[in-house]
Each structure stands twice: as C-alpha cells, then as structure tokens.
Design an enzyme around this catalytic site. Structure first.
Site, PDB file in Angstrom:
ATOM      1  N   HIS A 218       0.827  -1.203   0.000  1.00 46.63           N
ATOM      2  CA  HIS A 218       0.000   0.000   0.000  1.00 46.63           C
ATOM      3  C   HIS A 218       0.860   1.251   0.000  1.00 46.63           C
ATOM      4  CE1 HIS A 218      -3.737  -2.057   0.627  1.00 46.63           C
ATOM      5  NE2 HIS A 218      -3.297  -2.653   1.712  1.00 46.63           N
ATOM      6  N   HIS A 243       5.279   6.473   6.883  1.00 46.83           N
ATOM      7  CA  HIS A 243       5.027   6.022   5.512  1.00 46.83           C
ATOM      8  C   HIS A 243       4.560   7.216   4.685  1.00 46.83           C
ATOM      9  CE1 HIS A 243       1.285   5.795   7.818  1.00 46.83           C
ATOM     10  NE2 HIS A 243       0.783   6.334   6.717  1.00 46.83           N
ATOM     11  N   HIS A 245       2.160   8.922   1.257  1.00 45.33           N
ATOM     12  CA  HIS A 245       0.995   8.861   0.371  1.00 45.33           C
ATOM     13  C   HIS A 245       1.204   9.842  -0.771  1.00 45.33           C
ATOM     14  CE1 HIS A 245      -1.664   6.757   3.275  1.00 45.33           C
ATOM     15  NE2 HIS A 245      -1.045   7.480   4.185  1.00 45.33           N
ATOM     16  N   THR A 330      -6.448   6.229   8.000  1.00 44.27           N
ATOM     17  CA  THR A 330      -6.958   6.506   6.656  1.00 44.27           C
ATOM     18  C   THR A 330      -6.996   5.249   5.803  1.00 44.27           C
ATOM     19  OG1 THR A 330      -4.806   7.076   5.709  1.00 44.27           O
ATOM     20  CG2 THR A 330      -6.043   8.857   6.776  1.00 44.27           C
ATOM     21  N   THR A 331      -6.757   4.130   6.413  1.00 51.62           N
ATOM     22  CA  THR A 331      -6.851   2.850   5.701  1.00 51.62           C
ATOM     23  C   THR A 331      -7.694   1.933   6.583  1.00 51.62           C
ATOM     24  OG1 THR A 331      -4.842   2.019   6.754  1.00 51.62           O
ATOM     25  CG2 THR A 331      -4.602   3.064   4.597  1.00 51.62           C
TER      26      THR A 331
END
Ligand SMILES: [Zn+2]
Length: 380
Positions: A218, A243, A245, A330-331
């Site tokens: 992801h 992480h 995005h 958000t996941t």
C-alpha cells in the site's frame, strides 16, 4: 508490487497484512482508550489502522504500559529493552494466531506495538507464515497500511475499483467505521472550520535511527529502531513507523500537495498520534533520498537501514505550527480516536523523487472525509 507495474494491487496479501497491522494498532489503541471502535471495540488509531478486532483484552496495551516503564524516561535504554522483549513475546502469540487463522486476515488481532513494530525483520514473501512476517504486518498495520497477509483470501482493499475507498466499509465488518464513522480522516482543512489560537508546541525527540524500509503493498513504510518520541498534550508517544501517500491525503484551503509523510506514534495507553508532513515538488529532499536509495521494489520486500541513518528532524519543517484534530486511520479498518497533527508548513521533494514513488504507487490516497463539525485547532 512490481517495480514497474504499478499495479496497485496485485499483492493482495501484502495488503492484508498491512491492514492487519494497522488494525492491530488501532485495536490496541481502542482498548486503551475505551473508545468504541468499529468493531465495537474502541477505536483509536492513527492513520491507518487496522483493526483490532478481537475483542479480547488487549495484550499489547497492557504490556506496553508496564508500570516500570512508566517511570522511566522514553530514552531510557532499559525501556527500549523492555519494549523489545514485549514485542518479541507478542510476536510469538501472533505467530500462533497466524497459523490458526489461515486464510483470514491477520488483522484480527491487532496488536500494535508501536515499539515492536519496528520490527525487525519480518520478511516473508507474502505474509507467509513466518513469524517475522507477522511482525511486519503488524508494523504495517500500525502505519496504517496494510500488511500483507499470509495468503490471499483475506479481504484486500485498494484505492480504486471494486475494492476502493467507497467500498471499504462493506468489505468486512471490522471495516464498518470506514463508511459509518463520523470522525474519519483525511479531511479538507479550511479556515472556516478552524479555531485559531495558541497551541502548545509538539516536543520532538528524534535522533539518528536504523531499522528497515518495507513495501507493504500500500505504501513505502519505514519501521525505525531507535529512540524517537514526541510529547504533546501531556503524553509521550513513541514513533512506531512512518510512511508516504501520493498525493497527500490532506487538503488545506483547497490546496493539494504532491505527497505527505505520516509519522505514526503511540503512547502507553495505546492511543495513536500521527504527525503529517506535507510535501510540494521543489528542491530535492535529503531525508527522503536516504529512504528512496533503499526503496524496496516488490511487495513485501524489506531492506535494512544502516544504524543511525535516519534523523526525522531533517524531515520536519522549520515552522512547526500545526493543525490539530481528532480523526481516524486513513486505511481500513479506519479506526477512530486518532490524534492528528498536520504541520502547516510544507517541505519539498524533488520531481524525480516523486516520480520514483509514483512508479510504485500511482495513487495511494483516501479521499477527504466529512468534517462533521469537528473542531480543528489552528496553532497561531
Ligand atoms: Zn498514512
């Protein structure tokens, strides 16, 4: 995923794990907080988290907060040792779980250990039933991104199509918050919704750290090993992972950003706090370059980082004022109860740096969610 094939989702397994990890974190958080979570458990997660599903007492949370640890300072070496030990023991449990679960997403028992996450080396090619794989997943979960799962068969979510964001809430009961939650992330931060005023500075205590970087299907996620924590609202939150995005999930006054880094932290109560660093295209980012140089190209591919390579202070903007609000991962499982702090000043990354990431992840951002009257504090 393969390097060049941005298939956003070929690697379902990987995805799952990530999710699981995320979930685990979330779950822990939820328990700790007592908030209700999507599953009926509490939800508190950082940005993406997983679900913790099980309603069982959280092993983690408790463990995390050992009385002794509480009396130590975050940087105390012994505390670190304790955390690692706790993480390892959890890992064992998880492995068992893994085997039992089989095709199910690992997600169910989230354990989040922020600390643990950094986890070491879990590398399996697809979530294989490896102890380490599980750990990895956990880490991913924490991050908000999924962890790959052991085998396919698990619920796998993506950023578009039939497994896209608009369907996450119906894919699995544990993901219900994705559609029914009222305090979801990301959000579009608009001046008309903010409450400007004084706000305490976030105390950042970051230092050179090693660890590893993984492609969890992801996103690209770094599981740091080192002493990294923040203090805000009277609580110390340990950095679990960070992480990226693309594009940035957050929007500010109708402006979008090329990328965002989510620094996921967790306190001893299991509550999540995510610091978002927005990025515009511009000058090359020297911090990112260190991570990109070791970019894992395949799903579940994990690359170790040299000791003390990364100092997150290098990523933070010079102006550290921020927007603060409560939101969710958000996941999936989109657990709520996550404290969000979005840095107002963006930093930059080079066009080539952005291009490399987009080759792997053409689009890994959840659309903005309804604010539903939430107060967004704007530090002046
Ligand atoms: Zn994120």
């Amino acid at each position: 995923m393969t390097p060049s094939a941005p298939r956003r989702h070929t690697r379902h397994t990987a995805l799952h794990l990530a999710c699981a990890m995320v979930l685990g974190i979330a779950a822990s958080a939820a328990h700790a907080n007592g908030a209700a979570s999507a599953h009926g458990t509490v939800v508190q997660e950082p940005a993406h988290a997983p679900a913790p599903a099980s309603a069982k007492p959280d092993v983690h949370a408790p463990a995390a907060k050992a009385p002794v640890a509480a009396q130590r300072t975050p940087g105390d070496p012994q505390l670190v040792v304790d955390r690692i030990s706790a993480a390892l023991s959890k890992q064992s449990d998880q492995n068992k779980l893994h085997v039992l679960v089989g095709d199910e997403p690992l997600v169910p028992k989230p354990q989040a250990d922020p600390h643990a996450a950094p986890a070491r080396k879990a590398r399996s090619a697809h979530g294989a039933v490896q102890p380490h794989g599980y750990t990895k997943a956990r880490a991913a979960a924490l991050a908000g991104h999924a962890a790959p799962s052991a085998h396919g068969g698990e619920v796998h979510w993506e950023y578009e199509g039939e497994h896209g964001p608009e369907h996450w809430g119906q894919m699995k009961s544990d993901f219900n918050a994705c559609s029914s939650g009222k305090r979801q992330s990301p959000i579009h931060i608009q001046s008309t919704d903010t409450a400007p005023g004084p706000a305490e500075p976030i105390e950042f205590h970051y230092s050179g750290s090693g660890g590893s970087v993984v492609n969890n299907g992801h996103t690209i996620q770094v599981d740091p090993m080192g002493h990294n924590w923040i203090k805000v609202r009277g609580s110390v939150y340990q950095l679990v992972q960070f992480h990226f995005h693309h594009p940035a999930e957050e929007k500010v006054n109708y402006k979008g950003f090329a990328m965002v880094a989510h620094l996921v932290h967790k306190n001893e109560a299991g509550q999540l706090a995510v610091v978002a660093v927005l990025m515009d295209v511009g000058t090359n980012n020297t911090f990112l370059q260190k991570v990109w140089t070791r970019m894992p190209l395949d799903t579940q591919d994990r690359v170790p980082l040299p000791d003390e390579l990364l100092d997150l202070n290098e990523l933070l903007p010079s102006d550290q004022r921020y927007y603060q609000f409560m939101g969710s991962l958000t996941t999936p499982p989109c657990s709520e109860g996550v404290l969000w702090m979005v840095m107002k000043q963006p930093v930059t990354l080079g066009a080539d740096q952005l291009k490399l990431f987009t080759k792997l992840f053409p689009m890994n951002a959840r659309p903005v969610q309804a604010v539903n009257g939430r107060l967004v504090r704007e530090a002046m």
